[in-house]
Write a protein that holds these residues in place. Structure first.
Motif, PDB file in Angstrom:
ATOM      1  N   GLU A 128       0.699  -1.074  -0.188  1.00  0.00           N
ATOM      2  CA  GLU A 128      -0.148   0.085   0.148  1.00  0.00           C
ATOM      3  C   GLU A 128       1.021   1.153   0.097  1.00  0.00           C
ATOM      4  N   GLY A 129       0.440   2.145  -0.766  1.00  0.00           N
ATOM      5  CA  GLY A 129       0.947   3.567  -0.674  1.00  0.00           C
ATOM      6  C   GLY A 129       0.030   4.490   0.191  1.00  0.00           C
ATOM      7  N   TRP A 130       0.638   5.368   1.042  1.00  0.00           N
ATOM      8  CA  TRP A 130      -0.101   6.165   1.860  1.00  0.00           C
ATOM      9  C   TRP A 130       0.337   7.538   1.500  1.00  0.00           C
ATOM     10  N   LEU A 131      -0.716   8.307   0.855  1.00  0.00           N
ATOM     11  CA  LEU A 131      -0.367   9.634   0.409  1.00  0.00           C
ATOM     12  C   LEU A 131      -1.391  10.516   1.406  1.00  0.00           C
ATOM     13  N   ILE A 132      -0.760  11.248   2.263  1.00  0.00           N
ATOM     14  CA  ILE A 132      -1.464  12.217   3.248  1.00  0.00           C
ATOM     15  C   ILE A 132      -1.294  13.534   2.607  1.00  0.00           C
ATOM     16  N   LEU A 133      -2.353  14.224   2.348  1.00  0.00           N
ATOM     17  CA  LEU A 133      -2.618  15.398   1.473  1.00  0.00           C
ATOM     18  C   LEU A 133      -3.785  16.266   1.876  1.00  0.00           C
ATOM     19  N   SER A 134      -3.612  17.673   2.346  1.00  0.00           N
ATOM     20  CA  SER A 134      -4.631  18.522   2.402  1.00  0.00           C
ATOM     21  C   SER A 134      -5.323  18.775   0.949  1.00  0.00           C
ATOM     22  N   ASP A 135      -6.560  19.187   1.103  1.00  0.00           N
ATOM     23  CA  ASP A 135      -7.206  19.708  -0.247  1.00  0.00           C
ATOM     24  C   ASP A 135      -7.225  21.103  -0.111  1.00  0.00           C
ATOM     25  N   PHE A 136      -6.311  21.740   0.624  1.00  0.00           N
ATOM     26  CA  PHE A 136      -6.402  23.184   0.669  1.00  0.00           C
ATOM     27  C   PHE A 136      -6.431  23.836  -0.676  1.00  0.00           C
ATOM     28  N   ALA A 137      -5.314  23.321  -1.580  1.00  0.00           N
ATOM     29  CA  ALA A 137      -5.110  24.056  -2.919  1.00  0.00           C
ATOM     30  C   ALA A 137      -6.411  23.983  -3.566  1.00  0.00           C
ATOM     31  N   ALA A 138      -7.122  22.753  -3.558  1.00  0.00           N
ATOM     32  CA  ALA A 138      -8.246  22.723  -4.311  1.00  0.00           C
ATOM     33  C   ALA A 138      -9.479  23.890  -3.970  1.00  0.00           C
ATOM     34  N   HIS A 139      -9.539  24.106  -2.553  1.00  0.00           N
ATOM     35  CA  HIS A 139     -10.358  25.167  -2.181  1.00  0.00           C
ATOM     36  C   HIS A 139      -9.683  26.632  -2.461  1.00  0.00           C
ATOM     37  N   LEU A 140      -8.391  26.564  -2.978  1.00  0.00           N
ATOM     38  CA  LEU A 140      -8.033  27.778  -3.395  1.00  0.00           C
ATOM     39  C   LEU A 140      -8.109  28.110  -4.938  1.00  0.00           C
ATOM     40  N   GLY A 141      -8.484  27.033  -5.539  1.00  0.00           N
ATOM     41  CA  GLY A 141      -8.729  26.855  -6.992  1.00  0.00           C
ATOM     42  C   GLY A 141      -7.346  26.867  -7.727  1.00  0.00           C
ATOM     43  N   LEU A 142      -6.438  26.333  -6.928  1.00  0.00           N
ATOM     44  CA  LEU A 142      -5.093  26.037  -7.327  1.00  0.00           C
ATOM     45  C   LEU A 142      -4.878  24.750  -7.918  1.00  0.00           C
ATOM     46  N   ARG A 143      -5.879  23.726  -7.598  1.00  0.00           N
ATOM     47  CA  ARG A 143      -5.860  22.343  -8.127  1.00  0.00           C
ATOM     48  C   ARG A 143      -7.121  21.916  -8.427  1.00  0.00           C
ATOM     49  N   PRO A 144      -7.470  21.600  -9.338  1.00  0.00           N
ATOM     50  CA  PRO A 144      -9.083  21.198  -9.594  1.00  0.00           C
ATOM     51  C   PRO A 144      -9.119  20.035  -8.771  1.00  0.00           C
ATOM     52  N   HIS A 145     -10.662  19.685  -8.339  1.00  0.00           N
ATOM     53  CA  HIS A 145     -10.849  18.803  -7.483  1.00  0.00           C
ATOM     54  C   HIS A 145     -10.644  17.312  -8.124  1.00  0.00           C
ATOM     55  N   THR A 146     -10.810  17.330  -9.381  1.00  0.00           N
ATOM     56  CA  THR A 146     -10.656  16.010  -9.903  1.00  0.00           C
ATOM     57  C   THR A 146      -9.200  15.460 -10.460  1.00  0.00           C
ATOM     58  N   GLU A 147      -8.586  16.514 -10.191  1.00  0.00           N
ATOM     59  CA  GLU A 147      -6.803  16.492 -10.548  1.00  0.00           C
ATOM     60  C   GLU A 147      -6.308  15.382  -9.904  1.00  0.00           C
ATOM     61  N   LEU A 148      -6.643  14.852  -8.611  1.00  0.00           N
ATOM     62  CA  LEU A 148      -5.804  13.861  -7.685  1.00  0.00           C
ATOM     63  C   LEU A 148      -6.574  12.433  -8.376  1.00  0.00           C
ATOM     64  N   ALA A 149      -7.825  12.377  -8.740  1.00  0.00           N
ATOM     65  CA  ALA A 149      -8.358  11.232  -9.031  1.00  0.00           C
ATOM     66  C   ALA A 149      -7.770  10.924 -10.614  1.00  0.00           C
TER      67      ALA A 149
END
Length: 404
Positions: free
Chosen positions: A328-349
Motif C-alpha cells: 500500500e502507498g499512503w498519500l497524506i494530503l490536504s485539499d487546501f489547494a483545491a479550495h483555493l482554486g489552485l488544483r482542480p478537485h478532479t486532478e488527484l483522481a
C-alpha cells in the motif's frame, strides 16, 4: 567554491564592506545607510520602502523595537477589500506577505566571524547561528581577532557579515523550538525537535492519520520526504520493524537522525539521502508532500509550497514500481489547494488513474489549527473547508477491500 556576495557602504567617510547572508535567497541590497538609536521609525520605514537598507549600529533592543514599529506602519496601510475570487485572494495575500517580508528585511545587523552580534545588549546568538549556518570559519574568526595593521585608515571589516534582523530573530526562535520540541500526542506526548529550516509538525492532523490507519505490514516501510522524522517514528512505535526514511535536505536528514535517536527508534529507522524513493520495494510507502502548488519564499516553506506539485506527482508516478505486489502507498494530503482554486478537485483522481493506482480506502480529518477559525483571515473560507486525507493506494488491478 562559491563565495558569498559582498556588500559595500560608506561609514564615517570611510568605505566599508562585508559579506551578505540570506537564507531565503534575498539579493544583497544595492544601497545601505547607517542607522542607530536616533533613527526614527518613519524615516526607517520610508527608506526601506525606497529600497534602502539600514545597517544598525545602536542598541540591539532598540533595533527590535524599530522593527516592530516598521511592522505597525505596514499594518496601518489601508487594506483593500479582498477579491471575491478565492484564487485571486490567495495571490494578493501572498504578494502582501512578500511585500511585508521585503520591507522588514531591510533592517540589517552585523555578525562577526565568531557569530557574535557586536551591538550593545545583543543576545548570545552563537548556538542559533551554528545550528542554522554551520560552524564558524576559523580563518575568518582569526581575521576578526587580528589587530589592524599599523597606520591603517580604513576598516573594511573582511570578517563581518550582514544579515537582516528579521532573519536573525527567526534563527533565535527556531533554536528555541529545537530546544523545547513539539509535543506529539500520537507519540504519547513525546516531543519532536525540529531544526531550523525543517517543517515543524505543529499541525498534527496528518500525524494522527498515520497513527490510526490500519497497517498492512510490520516488516518494512518507506517514509518519503521524512523531514523531522515524525512519521517514521510513529511507524516504528506502531511496531514496524524497519523503516527507510528519505530526504534531500541536509538539515532534514540531520534532524530526522537526531529525533529517531532521541526517541529510541534509531535501530528501526534508517535515514538516507534520496530523491523520493530508496532502492527496492516495500509493502508500505508513506508520503506527506507539500500541498500547495506555488513558489516557496523561504527554506521552511518548501514543506508547504511546491511549484508544479513536483513531489506529489513524483511520488504517484513512481509508487507502483516501489510497492510489493500486495503493498500500500499512503498519500497524506490536504485539499487546501483545491479550495483555493489552485488544483482542480478532479486532478488527484486523474493522477491516480494515470499512475496505475486505485484507492483502497480514505481517512479524513478536519483542521484543528487556530487559523481555521480566524474569520479575519482573507483565506478563511478555504481554510474552513479544508480536509486532510490519508489515501490508501494500491495497484489499479487490485480490488478495493470490502466493508469490515
Amino acid at each position: 567554491m562559491n563565495h558569498p556576495p559582498v556588500v559595500e557602504w560608506t561609514e564615517a567617510d570611510q568605505p566599508r564592506s562585508a559579506r551578505w547572508r540570506s537564507e531565503n535567497g534575498t539579493p544583497p541590497p544595492r544601497r545601505i545607510v547607517v542607522a542607530d538609536d536616533r533613527t526614527r521609525a518613519d524615516e526607517a520605514y520610508k527608506l526601506a520602502c525606497e529600497g534602502t537598507a539600514l545597517l544598525w549600529r545602536g542598541d540591539f533592543h532598540n533595533a527590535r523595537q524599530l522593527l516592530t514599529a516598521m511592522a505597525r506602519r505596514i499594518d496601518r496601510r489601508p487594506r483593500k477589500t479582498p477579491p471575491a475570487d478565492v484564487t485571486q485572494a490567495f495571490h494578493v495575500h501572498r504578494a502582501a506577505q512578500n511585500h511585508r517580508a521585503r520591507i522588514l528585511g531591510m533592517l540589517l545587523v552585523p555578525l562577526d566571524a565568531a557569530y557574535t552580534v557586536p551591538l550593545h545588549r545583543a543576545p548570545d546568538v552563537r548556538e542559533a547561528c551554528v545550528r542554522a549556518y554551520g560552524p564558524a570559519e576559523p580563518a575568518r574568526a582569526e581575521a576578526a581577532d587580528a589587530a589592524p595593521a599599523p597606520g591603517a585608515t580604513e576598516s573594511p571589516e573582511p570578517a563581518l557579515t550582514l544579515v537582516s534582523l528579521r532573519e536573525l530573530l527567526a534563527l533565535i526562535g527556531a533554536n528555541e523550538w529545537r530546544r523545547k520540541g513539539v509535543e506529539i500526542p500520537a507519540l504519547g506526548g513525546d516531543r519532536i525537535h525540529p531544526h531550523y529550516g525543517v517543517f515543524s509538525p505543529a499541525r498534527g492532523e496528518y500525524v494522527d492519520l498515520v497513527a490510526e490507519a490500519p497497517l498492512p505490514t510490520q516488516e518494512l516501510a518507506f517514509d518519503i520526504g521524512t523531514g523531522t522524522g515524525v512519521l517514521a517514528t510513529v511507524l516504528a512505535r506502531r511496531g514496524v520493524r524497519r523503516i527507510v526514511a528519505t530526504d534531500q535536505d541536509p538539515r532534514a536528514l540531520a534532524c530526522a537522525r537526531e529525533n529517531t535517536q532521541r526517541l529510541g527508534v534509531a535501530g528501526q529507522v534508517e535515514v538516507i539521502e534520496a530523491d523520493l524513493f530508496p532502492a527496492g520495494r516495500a509493502p508500505l510507502v508513506v508520503c506527506n508532500p507539500p500541498w500547495v502548488p506555488a513558489k516557496p519564499t523561504s527554506p521552511v516553506e518548501r514543506a508547504v509550497y511546491d511549484p508544479g506539485s513536483r513531489m506529489l506527482y513524483g511520488f504517484l508516478s513512481g509508487l507502483a514500481d516501489h510497492l510489493t505486489p500486495d503493498g500500500e502507498g499512503w498519500l497524506i494530503l490536504s485539499d487546501f489547494a483545491a479550495h483555493l482554486g489552485l488544483r482542480p478537485h478532479t486532478e488527484l483522481a486523474d493522477a491516480f488513474a494515470e499512475a496505475g493506482l486505485t484507492v483502497l480506502d480514505r481517512l479524513d480529518i478536519a483542521p484543528r489549527h487556530p487559523r481555521a477559525r480566524d474569520t479575519s483571515d482573507p483565506l478563511h473560507v478555504a481554510r474552513m473547508a479544508e480536509v486532510t486525507s490519508l489515501w490508501r493506494l494500491g495497484p489499479a488491478d487490485r480490488p478495493a477491500p470490502g466493508p469490515c
